[in-house]
Design a protein around this motif. Structure first.
Motif, PDB file in Angstrom:
ATOM      1  N   ASP A 124       0.946  -1.078  -0.092  1.00 51.01           N
ATOM      2  CA  ASP A 124       0.155  -0.191   0.396  1.00 51.01           C
ATOM      3  C   ASP A 124       0.864   1.209  -0.090  1.00 51.01           C
ATOM      4  N   LYS A 125       0.900   2.360  -1.020  1.00 54.28           N
ATOM      5  CA  LYS A 125       0.986   3.813  -1.168  1.00 54.28           C
ATOM      6  C   LYS A 125       0.897   4.172  -0.151  1.00 54.28           C
ATOM      7  N   GLU A 126      -0.797   4.494   0.240  1.00 47.85           N
ATOM      8  CA  GLU A 126      -1.662   4.922   1.481  1.00 47.85           C
ATOM      9  C   GLU A 126      -2.551   4.382   1.665  1.00 47.85           C
ATOM     10  N   ILE A 488      -1.363   8.453  10.701  1.00 44.90           N
ATOM     11  CA  ILE A 488       0.374   9.000  10.405  1.00 44.90           C
ATOM     12  C   ILE A 488       1.159   9.700   9.061  1.00 44.90           C
ATOM     13  N   ILE A 489       0.374  11.205   9.284  1.00 41.19           N
ATOM     14  CA  ILE A 489       1.515  12.124   7.713  1.00 41.19           C
ATOM     15  C   ILE A 489       2.719  12.101   7.880  1.00 41.19           C
ATOM     16  N   TYR A 490       2.902  11.453   5.843  1.00 41.08           N
ATOM     17  CA  TYR A 490       4.665  11.844   6.227  1.00 41.08           C
ATOM     18  C   TYR A 490       4.103  11.806   4.901  1.00 41.08           C
ATOM     19  N   ARG A 491       5.530  12.250   4.354  1.00 39.01           N
ATOM     20  CA  ARG A 491       5.947  12.726   3.282  1.00 39.01           C
ATOM     21  C   ARG A 491       6.164  10.993   2.296  1.00 39.01           C
ATOM     22  N   ASN A 492       6.528   9.884   3.014  1.00 35.10           N
ATOM     23  CA  ASN A 492       7.202   8.376   2.747  1.00 35.10           C
ATOM     24  C   ASN A 492       6.130   7.573   3.429  1.00 35.10           C
ATOM     25  N   SER A 493       5.001   8.134   3.145  1.00 34.38           N
ATOM     26  CA  SER A 493       4.031   7.396   3.293  1.00 34.38           C
ATOM     27  C   SER A 493       4.078   5.694   3.219  1.00 34.38           C
ATOM     28  N   ASP A 502      -2.941   3.544   9.833  1.00 33.64           N
ATOM     29  CA  ASP A 502      -3.237   4.562   8.471  1.00 33.64           C
ATOM     30  C   ASP A 502      -2.327   5.681   8.562  1.00 33.64           C
ATOM     31  N   ALA A 503      -1.621   5.528   7.329  1.00 33.57           N
ATOM     32  CA  ALA A 503      -0.596   6.570   6.873  1.00 33.57           C
ATOM     33  C   ALA A 503      -1.459   7.688   5.319  1.00 33.57           C
TER      34      ALA A 503
END
Length: 573
Positions: A124-126, A488-493, A502-503
């Motif tokens: 999963d990417k996101e 989690i909010i992150y550029r590299n999810s 959840d990312a």
């Protein structure tokens, strides 16, 4: 036990049917990319599960079949099993376990996660399960799926934890070293085999790969199992031994990209040299249906050939190989292999220099004495040399990204193992009088191991990378906090996906800021974390890390990662 009592398949009919189904599904997949993706994602797990169950069944059957010889095997090799266990344990105690090549290892963990929870083969990417309007963005990983399957088994047995990947590699290292010992034990005394094992693990890249989350050590273990199975078949060709060899090669083909070549080339060599007789294929067995187990690998290759990959020069897998890279990679070999300190690529220069000389002499002797060798031994040597040579040439043609990057040394594992073992084999052939003085050879190997092992324990190759530091900082942070039900909010999810939360990316968070803040007020998550990179000198996040001002953040942890790059973990207040 008689194989006829176990396998009642009519081979010609079953073989034809199996090949026909494989070819039809391959053709449909080549014509229709959505078909390949759907079949791969939804059936790949069950194909691999079927392959592993079949392998275990055949292995138990064959072990019972050899009867008293099993006791003789353990009587001859139990010291090797103990030695392999002790060396592996020493390595895992002295060398830190860490994720060293994140692009590979986190993707493998993500695939293992979906295998465990959903029995699907994807990453999963996101992930945002609390937002039904958010469409998931699954990706198909380019790596074969047996290694993440093993991780998923441990997740099922031991519970979900990221450290399971290191347990798989610990067991793989034990299996690889014991397999190498058993292979050499037929030709060498016990202490000489132990000396060979010490020279192999004296190469710092071997412990570094084993204590990482990569698939290389598992691949080495199944290479050794395949070589042992090959020799077992050549000793006394039979249908049951041939199907065991094929199953080992199928498992190997599903671990690493190039490992499918072992299946093709080894079976090709023993077939061309007349060891696969027609009666062997006419006996009842599971051989006819084995082609079906190749389908996930075939679908995956079809998908990858039609998928853009930014890691390669023109964005396609085909561009990963080229004659122009041959010159670049060959020019780097002396820097990798003959560095006496082993700090350039984790390859032990002293061992490699001695090993190169020994290998040249061994090849010369082999060419000189080819006609006098027994047919089964000649076939064994050619069947081993052929895939090793082809894969070695492909490595030189491969685009490794950043030239002389330490991680590229992983590509040469088969080379360093060959160079490490060659001096022992040459000494046995040319100086047989030394055979009684194995303690001297063992002592020499132990000295080289003690000389080079500190390179692995200090890990100068990988731990300085900013992405490795970043991820280790995250893992240390999450050890002290609830693992589940966070956003989690992150550029590299994708790097956060294996953590079972959840990312989403910062870009997605900007788009859905209103809903996120609403969910926060409704306490739908334990916490909402924001992970950002920022300039150490100014304290301002980088462009890709800027979040909307409506998010009120409280910093929980900060760390300088690299030069002017700092890393911040904050919580939404």
């Amino acid at each position: 036990m008689n194989t006829h009592r176990l396998f009642l398949f009519t081979n010609p009919i079953l073989f034809t049917l199996s090949i026909a189904i494989t070819l039809i599904l391959t053709l449909i997949g080549a014509i229709s990319l959505p078909f390949s993706k759907t079949m791969y994602i939804h059936t790949g797990y069950y194909f691999i599960l079927g392959l592993v169950i079949t392998y275990v069944f055949i292995l138990i059957f064959e072990w019972r079949n050899i009867g008293p010889h099993a006791n003789q095997f353990w009587a001859k090799n139990w010291q090797g099993a103990l030695f392999a266990f002790c060396i592996s344990s020493l390595i895992f105690i002295s060398v830190p376990t860490r994720h060293r090549v994140l692009n590979d290892e986190l993707h493998l963990l993500s695939v293992a996660k979906t295998m465990t929870l959903e029995q699907k083969v994807q990453r999963d990417k996101e992930v945002w399960k609390q937002n039904p309007e958010f469409l998931p963005s699954p990706r198909i990983d380019k790596r074969p799926i047996l290694f993440p399957f093993f991780i998923s088994l441990l997740h099922t047995i031991l519970g979900y934890q990221l450290s399971n990947i290191f347990i798989v590699n610990y067991l793989s290292l034990c299996g690889f070293l014991f397999g190498l010992y058993c292979f050499l034990r037929r030709y060498l005394a016990r202490t000489w085999c132990m000396a060979a094992l010490l020279l192999v693990v004296a190469q710092p890249i071997i412990p570094l790969c084993a204590t990482s989350g990569g698939l290389e050590t598992c691949n080495l273990a199944f290479i050794m199992l395949s070589f042992l199975s090959l020799r077992y078949f050549l000793d006394t060709p039979s249908t049951s031994r041939l199907q065991l060899l094929i199953l080992h090669l199928l498992l190997l083909a599903n671990i690493q990209y190039a490992s499918a070549l072992f299946l093709i080339l080894i079976l090709g060599v023993i077939g061309l040299m007349g060891h696969i007789k027609k009666p062997l294929l006419q006996q009842p067995s599971l051989i006819p249906i084995t082609s079906l187990f190749l389908l996930p690998l075939i679908w995956q290759r079809i998908i990858m050939l039609q998928t853009i990959d930014s890691n390669f020069p023109t964005g396609t897998t085909a561009s990963a190989f080229g004659l122009k890279y041959l010159v670049q990679n060959t020019a780097l070999l002396p820097e990798y292999f003959f560095d006496l300190t082993a700090k350039a690529g984790g390859l032990a220069g002293i061992i490699n220099i001695i090993g190169t000389i020994a290998l040249v002499l061994l090849i010369s002797r082999f060419l000189w004495t080819t006609r006098s060798l027994p047919k089964d031994l000649l076939t064994l040597i050619i069947a081993i040399i052929t895939p090793l040579s082809v894969i070695s040439f492909l490595v030189l043609l491969y685009y490794g990204g950043i030239n002389n990057h330490p991680m590229n040394a992983r590509l040469y594992l088969l080379w360093v193992i060959t160079l490490s073992v060659s001096p022992i084999i040459l000494a046995k052939i040319l100086l047989p009088e030394l055979h009684r003085h194995g303690a001297i050879i063992l002592l020499f190997s132990a000295i080289l191991f003690l000389f080079y092992h500190p390179v692995a324990t200090t890990d100068p190759l990988f731990h300085k990378g900013k992405y490795v530091k970043e991820f280790e900082f995250l893992c240390d942070f999450w050890k002290k906090r609830p693992l589940k039900n966070n956003l989690i909010i992150y550029r590299n999810s994708p790097d956060i996906d294996p953590l079972l939360n959840d990312a989403i990316s910062i870009q997605t968070a900007r788009k859905w800021k209103t809903l996120i803040l609403k969910q926060h007020k409704q306490n739908m998550y334990n916490n909402i974390y924001v992970i950002q990179r920022f300039s150490c000198s100014t304290g301002i996040p980088y462009k890709k890390d800027i979040l909307d001002n409506k998010f009120s953040l409280a910093t929980l942890a900060e760390k300088k990662i690299y030069d002017d790059i700092c890393f911040r973990i904050a919580i939404v207040k």
